[in-house]
Design a protein around this motif. Structure first.
Motif, PDB file in Angstrom:
ATOM      1  N   ALA A  84      69.395 -18.425 -39.322  1.00  0.00           N
ATOM      2  CA  ALA A  84      68.110 -18.704 -39.583  1.00  0.00           C
ATOM      3  C   ALA A  84      67.404 -17.903 -40.458  1.00  0.00           C
ATOM      4  CB  ALA A  84      67.288 -18.726 -38.195  1.00  0.00           C
ATOM      5  N   GLU A 114      72.284 -26.468 -36.770  1.00  0.00           N
ATOM      6  CA  GLU A 114      71.476 -25.388 -36.094  1.00  0.00           C
ATOM      7  C   GLU A 114      71.140 -24.310 -37.122  1.00  0.00           C
ATOM      8  OE1 GLU A 114      73.382 -24.429 -32.335  1.00  0.00           O
ATOM      9  OE2 GLU A 114      73.449 -26.666 -31.676  1.00  0.00           O
ATOM     10  N   GLU A 115      70.075 -23.927 -37.112  1.00  0.00           N
ATOM     11  CA  GLU A 115      69.701 -22.810 -37.920  1.00  0.00           C
ATOM     12  C   GLU A 115      69.417 -21.798 -36.938  1.00  0.00           C
ATOM     13  OE1 GLU A 115      67.186 -23.384 -41.816  1.00  0.00           O
ATOM     14  OE2 GLU A 115      67.234 -25.498 -40.743  1.00  0.00           O
ATOM     15  N   ARG A 116      70.036 -20.528 -36.727  1.00  0.00           N
ATOM     16  CA  ARG A 116      69.914 -19.620 -35.539  1.00  0.00           C
ATOM     17  C   ARG A 116      70.613 -18.297 -35.631  1.00  0.00           C
ATOM     18  NH1 ARG A 116      74.145 -19.312 -32.260  1.00  0.00           N
ATOM     19  NH2 ARG A 116      75.646 -21.251 -32.052  1.00  0.00           N
ATOM     20  N   PRO A 164      75.402 -32.699 -36.999  1.00  0.00           N
ATOM     21  CA  PRO A 164      74.201 -31.747 -36.432  1.00  0.00           C
ATOM     22  C   PRO A 164      74.212 -30.434 -36.955  1.00  0.00           C
ATOM     23  CG  PRO A 164      76.201 -32.182 -34.811  1.00  0.00           C
ATOM     24  CD  PRO A 164      76.187 -33.138 -36.072  1.00  0.00           C
ATOM     25  N   LEU A 217      76.528 -24.429 -37.948  1.00  0.00           N
ATOM     26  CA  LEU A 217      75.846 -23.425 -37.748  1.00  0.00           C
ATOM     27  C   LEU A 217      75.512 -22.631 -38.940  1.00  0.00           C
ATOM     28  CD1 LEU A 217      77.323 -21.698 -34.511  1.00  0.00           C
ATOM     29  CD2 LEU A 217      75.672 -23.724 -35.001  1.00  0.00           C
ATOM     30  N   LYS A 255      72.167 -33.455 -42.445  1.00  0.00           N
ATOM     31  CA  LYS A 255      71.219 -34.352 -41.867  1.00  0.00           C
ATOM     32  C   LYS A 255      71.317 -35.599 -42.157  1.00  0.00           C
ATOM     33  CE  LYS A 255      68.419 -30.779 -40.352  1.00  0.00           C
ATOM     34  NZ  LYS A 255      67.000 -29.855 -40.353  1.00  0.00           N
ATOM     35  N   THR A 272      79.485 -29.101 -34.762  1.00  0.00           N
ATOM     36  CA  THR A 272      78.051 -28.702 -34.992  1.00  0.00           C
ATOM     37  C   THR A 272      78.233 -27.537 -36.445  1.00  0.00           C
ATOM     38  OG1 THR A 272      77.343 -29.061 -32.924  1.00  0.00           O
ATOM     39  CG2 THR A 272      76.062 -27.637 -34.503  1.00  0.00           C
TER      40      THR A 272
END
Length: 367
Positions: free
Chosen positions: A250, A276-278, A274, A247, A269, A245
């Protein structure tokens, strides 16, 4: 509203540098764009003139209060001779976001794009064609009112200059060693971190010098409050691949909304990978250990900059054996392929420059 353009073409053309020895931001083209702002007239008098020094009052507010913003984008020459810009609308929109934060009057984005294209058209023979080269374009706004009061300027200039640049990696993309900064902070939410302004970059120079003195190429910035959450690497956004994944931090008000960043997210995408923006803590990376498969920075200059090692409080973390990861290389090849016209552009990112200036009064000058 697009105003009629005045174009002063120079007859004193510069000697062009060897395309194999361009470096970055060293050489500048024959012309530049200037437009003025006053409270009475708004933005007015757009003009393309010979590249030249600026004449500016020593009391201009840009020198004393740092009221300035800028952008950076590139033009590419394709094998069939077309000139392409990479997502210029996004850069000009972001310039206005920075303008609002610095109290600078916004620009008409359509008019600014027209001016940018006409400048590239005027100096189209400066767009290099060697593999890995491009024309770097620097739009910027400076506060020019001569007054020492601490309030927004009443006068500004919007200027565009251009520089032919070489490949950021003349010998191919290679991983860099990164120092995780624990003493200094770059920005906090509510500050200038999400604006492209000079002070946002000046605040990082001291840490960058210290990192290089210790053998590291760049600095990984942590958040300014907890000193634990990852923000940016140098002047780039940053990505990590953990257990397949991707990362990335965000956007939180202190991180620049990078155009290369958003493009990489779209590509990932599109490929079904996959993302994730966090929030990502530095502890999470070190706890991931061998599951941290790749890391890389993204930005206009380098596109992709693989990270081979992190050093946090003298604890070294080697990533992917210190080698460029497969995904990093794939992303670099895909994005640069789209930019130089060698690969299809499924996202509609590229804008072709019209080689002929439009709606302009053209004169020649010996300057």
């Amino acid at each position: 509203m697009i105003q009629p353009m005045e174009i002063q073409r120079t007859t004193m053309k510069k000697e062009k540098p060897d395309q194999r020895q361009l470096g970055f931001g060293i050489h500048f083209t024959d012309h530049m764009f200037i437009m003025d702002y006053t409270l009475e007239k708004g933005w007015h008098q757009p003009r393309i003139v010979p590249y030249q020094p600026l004449s500016i009052d020593p009391a201009a507010k840009v020198f004393h209060y740092g009221q300035t913003i800028f952008e950076g984008l590139k033009a590419y020459k394709t094998e069939d001779g077309r000139i392409l810009l990479f997502r210029p609308q996004k850069n000009l929109h972001r310039l206005n976001i920075s303008a609002r934060r610095l109290g600078i009057p916004p620009l008409d984005e359509e008019a600014a794009l027209d001016a940018l294209q006409q400048l590239v058209a005027a100096d189209q023979d400066w767009v290099p064609s060697e593999p890995g080269t491009s024309l770097y374009i620097r739009p910027f706004v400076i506060a020019t009112q001569a007054a020492l009061g601490v309030d927004p300027s009443a006068h500004y200039q919007f200027i565009i200059i251009m520089s032919p640049v070489g490949s950021y990696y003349p010998e191919g993309i290679n991983p860099v060693r990164i120092h995780v900064e624990s003493e200094y902070v770059r920005a906090v939410k509510g500050g200038l971190g999400e604006a492209k302004t000079a002070g946002n970059y000046a605040s990082g120079l001291k840490a960058q010098v210290s990192a290089k003195e210790n053998g590291y190429s760049q600095v990984l910035w942590l958040d300014g409050v907890h000193r634990t959450y990852i923000e940016e690497v140098g002047s780039m956004n940053v990505f990590f691949k953990i257990n397949g994944t991707i990362l990335t931090p965000a956007l939180n008000g202190s991180i620049l909304d990078g155009i290369t960043r958003s493009s990489i997210i779209q590509l990932l995408k599109h490929w079904g990978i996959p993302v994730e923006e966090r929030k990502i803590s530095i502890e999470e990376l070190y706890e991931a250990g061998g599951h941290l498969e790749e890391a890389f920075g993204t930005g206009t200059a380098a596109v992709i900059s693989p990270i081979g090692e992190l050093n946090w409080n003298d604890n070294k973390l080697v990533i992917h054996g210190g080698r460029t990861g497969e995904l990093s290389a794939r992303l670099y090849d895909a994005l640069t392929g789209i930019q130089n016209g060698q690969l299809p552009d499924p996202f509609g990112w590229m804008v072709q420059v019209n080689h002929e200036p439009s709606d302009a009064a053209i004169t020649e000058t010996t300057r």
